[in-house]
Design a protein around this motif. Structure first.
Motif, mmCIF file in Angstrom:
data_model
loop_
_atom_site.group_PDB
_atom_site.id
_atom_site.type_symbol
_atom_site.label_atom_id
_atom_site.label_comp_id
_atom_site.label_asym_id
_atom_site.label_seq_id
_atom_site.Cartn_x
_atom_site.Cartn_y
_atom_site.Cartn_z
ATOM 1 N N ASP A 424 36.008 39.294 51.632
ATOM 2 C CA ASP A 424 36.145 40.152 50.457
ATOM 3 C C ASP A 424 35.781 39.364 49.201
ATOM 4 O O ASP A 424 35.313 38.217 49.281
ATOM 5 N N ASP A 425 35.979 39.964 48.025
ATOM 6 C CA ASP A 425 35.590 39.319 46.771
ATOM 7 C C ASP A 425 36.383 38.053 46.486
ATOM 8 O O ASP A 425 35.951 37.204 45.686
ATOM 9 N N VAL A 461 34.371 49.272 54.166
ATOM 10 C CA VAL A 461 33.635 48.618 53.074
ATOM 11 C C VAL A 461 32.464 49.507 52.695
ATOM 12 O O VAL A 461 32.030 50.372 53.462
ATOM 13 N N SER A 462 31.928 49.291 51.490
ATOM 14 C CA SER A 462 30.762 50.042 51.035
ATOM 15 C C SER A 462 29.519 49.547 51.748
ATOM 16 O O SER A 462 29.540 48.563 52.490
ATOM 17 N N LYS A 466 31.385 45.660 50.063
ATOM 18 C CA LYS A 466 32.566 45.516 49.207
ATOM 19 C C LYS A 466 33.728 46.313 49.788
ATOM 20 O O LYS A 466 33.571 47.487 50.157
ATOM 21 N N ARG A 468 36.563 48.732 50.269
ATOM 22 C CA ARG A 468 36.979 49.958 49.595
ATOM 23 C C ARG A 468 38.452 50.252 49.846
ATOM 24 O O ARG A 468 39.190 50.561 48.928
#
Length: 554
Positions: A424-425, A461-462, A466, A468
């Motif tokens: 993830d980020d 995730v998108s 990313k 979601r």
């Protein structure tokens, strides 16, 4: 009144003529009650094909082979474009030597789908468009007299301002107007006749298509050629401009010219013919009580995976090397083995109908095309687990590292790695790092959905990778913890995941909001899932070895 002669009577058995029909002979095409089945098949039970009445005409009637009279044609020679039997492909002759043979049933199903598609387009798009054009022309014709009355009134009013000596000129101009009106009317009627002729052809074509949809004659279906391309090309659109009157100052010597002049009738045609109407497709809604359509026993002791081929056929796999394709009647229509002899961990079907599977023992992803298995992907340091085919024909492959500490999802275009989804980020792992299943599916909004069994979560995730949301179950009266196995998505961008321990299916919207359970179809250990093009849900039951087809949208 004798119910057998009543207009509201139910369908009766063709043999005893009294009992209500329950079965149907697809070979003889007669209705049967249960009692009369034995009497009907007594002459030669092997030739008869008795099916439930609701599934009548489900058995394909293949054409007879022109070369081998006792055989029927179940294949199509691609090069010769002709139906052939199995003997035609095996007997050594020059006629079909080296040719490619296709399954006649698969082509039949494709043509049936094309027929249904054409029928829907004519009924919902093409026919309403022509109806609108016809109505518009009829309205113009209906209003034509009123428009010309107004036009004539203007001319008459101007003429009344003149003396009697201009009466003849006025009469002459009225005659010219009448001629214009006649020509205008002829133009519109001529175009209307052309439109109505095409409409007649469309109506006849729709009737023919409906008959073909209900028919199970292979030869008739194979001869079908779509006319929709001709219907889509709309005829020129006629545009007729009304004449106008430009009055002049009175001049007795130049009476005709002075009174005014008529601009001749003119019309133009729009070669584009307008545009086809677009019909609004209403969203499907979840049914209050999902319906179990059928249950097919695969013969497997434990069933893992199911993947839809077409609406009436699906592939299955388990902890053996065999992968079986069934139709919804429960007949095995194809069996394939993995190239390595090991069991596949997951299966999927491409848009071309090819089967792909993961082989964790050899660290490969393989495709079976025309009966030949080819290696598509070979991993180093990772083992593939689950996979899916995306709308762009990419492959999404879930895998874990050899040391069993990491997991990720990788997108492939053919054999080329395009994208890796792992963190993830904040640099934290998106998925648990173990060997347990991580079924993966692409949603209609291109989100990537993974059922992470180890942590009891659906991770979404998108398209860009990313995070979601994570769905960890619904707070309800379910007895056991949420452990998602199979996962799939439908045309409404809803996410469906199998809750193995609670024997149900969770349905979420595309943002992770819980919508409802499917828990009324006597599910037992739901494992693999897939949804066909008509949003029918196929559920692979682990313990029973059954595949259940469920209707849950309306």
């Amino acid at each position: 009144m004798d119910p057998r002669h009543s207009a509201q009577d139910v369908v009766r058995c063709d043999i005893c003529e009294t009992a209500i029909v329950q079965m149907y002979c697809d070979f003889c095409h007669i209705n049967l009650c249960v009692t009369c089945i034995g009497k009907h098949i007594a002459d030669d039970y092997q030739k008869h094909i008795v099916v439930p009445f609701q599934k009548r005409k489900s058995t394909l009637i293949y054409p007879k082979c022109s070369t081998h009279q006792k055989k029927v044609c179940e294949l199509l020679c691609k090069e010769c474009d002709m139906s052939v039997c199995s003997l035609c492909t095996t007997i050594s002759t020059d006629k079909h030597n080296g040719h490619t043979f296709l399954s006649l049933s698969e082509i039949y199903n494709e043509r049936k789908a094309d027929i249904t598609k054409d029928s829907e387009e004519i009924e919902n798009v093409i026919s309403p468009t022509y109806e609108e054009m016809s109505t518009d022309l009829e309205t113009q014709i209906t209003n034509l007299d009123g428009e010309y009355v107004k036009f004539t009134t203007v001319v008459t009013k101007h003429g009344e301002e003149w003396h009697k000596e201009i009466d003849n000129v006025i009469k002459k101009m009225k005659n010219e107007i009448e001629e214009m009106k006649t020509k205008h009317l002829e133009i519109l009627k001529k175009h209307l006749d052309e439109i109505m002729q095409i409409q007649s052809l469309i109506e006849q074509s729709l009737i023919t298509l409906k008959e073909m949809e209900e028919s199970n004659e292979v030869s008739v279906t194979m001869e079908y050629r779509s006319k929709n391309k001709e219907f889509r090309k709309l005829p020129p659109k006629v545009r007729v401009s009304l004449p106008t009157f430009s009055p002049n100052t009175i001049d007795s010597e130049q009476l005709y010219k002075s009174l005014g002049s008529l601009i001749p009738l003119s019309f133009t045609t729009d070669e584009n013919g307008g545009t086809l109407k677009k019909t609004e497709i209403l969203p499907k809604k979840p049914m209050d009580d999902p319906e179990l359509v059928t249950a097919i026993n695969t013969g497997y002791k434990k069933l893992y995976n199911v993947a839809c081929l077409i609406e009436e056929e699906f592939w299955t796999s388990t902890a053996v090397s065999d992968m079986k394709c069934f139709n919804v009647q429960g007949t095995v229509i194809n069996t394939l083995k993995t190239k390595s002899g090991d069991c596949p961990r997951d299966i999927a079907v491409t848009s071309d109908g090819d089967l792909v599977y993961t082989d964790w023992a050899t660290k490969t992803v393989n495709k079976v095309k025309s009966g030949q298995t080819e290696e598509v992907i070979r991993l180093q340091g990772w083992k593939p687990v689950n996979l899916c085919v995306t709308s762009s024909s990419d492959l999404l492959v879930a895998m874990y590292s050899d040391d069993k500490t990491q997991s990720k999802v990788v997108r492939y275009s053919g054999s080329t790695e395009k994208q890796t989804i792992q963190y993830d980020d904040e640099g934290k792992p998106l998925y648990s790092g173990n060997t347990k299943m991580k079924y993966v599916s692409e949603n209609r909004n291109l989100d990537i959905c993974v059922a992470d069994l180890e942590v009891g979560a659906v991770v979404v995730v998108s398209q860009a990778g990313k995070l979601r949301f994570r769905y960890t179950g619904h707070s309800s009266t379910k007895n056991k913890a949420f452990r998602p196995f199979g996962i799939t998505t439908d045309s409404q961008s809803q996410i469906l995941t199998a809750d193995f321990d609670n024997h149900c299916i969770h349905i979420l919207d595309q943002n992770g909001q819980f919508l409802r359970y499917i828990d009324n179809c006597d599910l037992k250990g739901p494992y693999g899932l897939c949804v066909d093009k008509s949003d029918n849900l196929f559920v692979a039951e682990f313990h029973s070895g059954n595949v259940k087809k469920i209707k849950y949208l309306q």
